[in-house]
Design an enzyme around this catalytic site. Structure first.
Site, PDB file in Angstrom:
ATOM      1  N   TRP A  10     -36.544 -18.666  -1.654  1.00  0.00           N
ATOM      2  CA  TRP A  10     -35.598 -19.632  -1.061  1.00  0.00           C
ATOM      3  C   TRP A  10     -34.866 -19.082   0.155  1.00  0.00           C
ATOM      4  CZ3 TRP A  10     -32.648 -21.791  -5.980  1.00  0.00           C
ATOM      5  CH2 TRP A  10     -33.582 -22.403  -6.835  1.00  0.00           C
ATOM      6  N   GLU A 100     -39.387 -10.556   7.007  1.00  0.00           N
ATOM      7  CA  GLU A 100     -38.054 -10.783   7.588  1.00  0.00           C
ATOM      8  C   GLU A 100     -37.150  -9.561   7.366  1.00  0.00           C
ATOM      9  OE1 GLU A 100     -37.362 -14.552   5.692  1.00  0.00           O
ATOM     10  OE2 GLU A 100     -38.962 -15.419   6.907  1.00  0.00           O
ATOM     11  N   GLU A 170     -49.000 -11.636   3.479  1.00  0.00           N
ATOM     12  CA  GLU A 170     -48.303 -12.651   4.255  1.00  0.00           C
ATOM     13  C   GLU A 170     -48.460 -12.362   5.741  1.00  0.00           C
ATOM     14  OE1 GLU A 170     -45.117 -14.758   1.792  1.00  0.00           O
ATOM     15  OE2 GLU A 170     -44.154 -13.107   2.803  1.00  0.00           O
ATOM     16  N   GLY A 176     -43.336 -19.517   7.977  1.00  0.00           N
ATOM     17  CA  GLY A 176     -42.357 -20.454   8.523  1.00  0.00           C
ATOM     18  C   GLY A 176     -42.794 -21.110   9.822  1.00  0.00           C
ATOM     19  N   GLY A 237     -42.386 -20.194   0.924  1.00  0.00           N
ATOM     20  CA  GLY A 237     -41.038 -20.279   1.467  1.00  0.00           C
ATOM     21  C   GLY A 237     -40.595 -21.729   1.547  1.00  0.00           C
ATOM     22  N   GLY A 238     -40.748 -22.336   2.717  1.00  0.00           N
ATOM     23  CA  GLY A 238     -40.239 -23.687   2.990  1.00  0.00           C
ATOM     24  C   GLY A 238     -40.550 -24.708   1.904  1.00  0.00           C
TER      25      GLY A 238
HETATM   26  C1  PEP Z   1     -42.179 -16.567   2.888  1.00  0.00           C
HETATM   27  O1  PEP Z   1     -41.000 -16.622   3.205  1.00  0.00           O
HETATM   28  O2  PEP Z   1     -42.580 -15.617   2.207  1.00  0.00           O
HETATM   29  C2  PEP Z   1     -43.077 -17.636   3.322  1.00  0.00           C
HETATM   30  C3  PEP Z   1     -44.349 -17.517   3.072  1.00  0.00           C
HETATM   31  O3  PEP Z   1     -42.495 -18.696   3.981  1.00  0.00           O
HETATM   32  P1  PEP Z   1     -43.235 -20.077   4.387  1.00  0.00           P
HETATM   33  O4  PEP Z   1     -43.970 -20.575   3.174  1.00  0.00           O
HETATM   34  O5  PEP Z   1     -42.125 -20.995   4.792  1.00  0.00           O
HETATM   35  O6  PEP Z   1     -44.172 -19.765   5.493  1.00  0.00           O
END
Ligand code: PEP
Length: 253
Positions: A10, A100, A170, A176, A237-238
């Protein structure tokens, strides 16, 4: 058998009321539909961990995850949170090495290795994130970067330790951004990670480690990603902030 996992990160979103509403919606939508083989892991902000723990503690298949931890056991580190604190409020998992944290907080190899040790010492399962930037991918250096991250940050662990770790691939350019790695791109890197694990720890252990894909996973692309041989789940994430979307992703798993 590898665990199938859908984890929601989140980030720094949702106030207390919004977080609780999301969990209520999620648990009522998911009740009785999550197959026993799938784990749903929620990673709210630190301040919501206690209340979310209360909400999910009797929900089968739901687990609580922190987004970060400090590498020391305890000490005068104002504003930081230790592994034992996380454990004491019901966390079972902790995200380490998210891009991040690497990008904005300068977290590097040795620190991430220490955080992983601290998590494992306190029976917290690390969801350990690795992945390349667009620049690295375009330079053709994705595989060497992945190898370097694994070697410097995780391969100091014993076989007994690493088998507890969940690894999330990732690609930074997909986080994002709405751009997802194609299933072929994701599978190629997942297979490479599994191969490296196999070389270092043996095929049996490698075949038992869950590898998650993360980067703009949504209800429209989850199924194709989950169909890949070496993709065991997702770090989302989102789309994890919307009960409907996150439930669809869980159902796809
Ligand atoms: C994340 O924050 O690990 C991520 C994969 O974000 P999103 O799904 O928004 O790309």
């Amino acid at each position: 058998m590898r665990k199938k996992i859908v984890a929601g990160n989140w980030k720094m979103y949702l106030n207390a009321e919004e977080a609780q509403t999301l969990v209520s919606e999620l648990t009522s939508r998911c009740r009785n539909i999550i197959p026993a083989s799938v784990e749903v892991i929620l990673a709210p902000s630190f301040v919501h961990l206690c209340s979310i723990h209360q909400q999910i503690q009797n929900e089968p298949g739901f687990f609580l995850c922190a987004q970060n931890l400090h590498e020391a056991i305890q000490g005068a580190y104002t504003g930081e949170v230790s592994a034992s604190m996380l454990k004491s409020v019901g966390c079972t998992h902790v995200i380490i090495g998210h891009s991040e944290r690497r990008q904005y907080f300068g977290e590097k190899d040795a620190l991430l290795a220490n955080k992983t040790n601290q998590a494992l010492n306190h029976n917290l399962i690390p969801i350990f994130c690795i992945g390349e930037t667009l620049e690295t991918r375009e330079a053709g250096d994705t595989f060497s970067l992945i190898k370097n991250q694994l070697t410097e940050e995780l391969f100091h662990l014993s076989a007994e330790e690493i088998k507890l770790v969940i690894i999330a691939y990732e690609p930074v350019w997909a986080i994002g951004t709405g751009k997802t790695a194609s299933p072929e791109q994701a599978q190629e890197v997942h297979a490479f990670i599994r191969e490296l694990l196999s070389e270092k720890y043996g095929a049996d252990l490698s075949n038992n480690i869950s590898l998650l894909y993360g980067g703009s996973v949504n209800p429209g692309n989850a199924q194709a990603l989950f169909a890949c041989k070496d993709i065991d789940g997702a770090l989302v994430g989102g789309a994890s902030l919307k009960a409907t979307d996150f439930t669809e992703i869980i159902k796809a798993r």
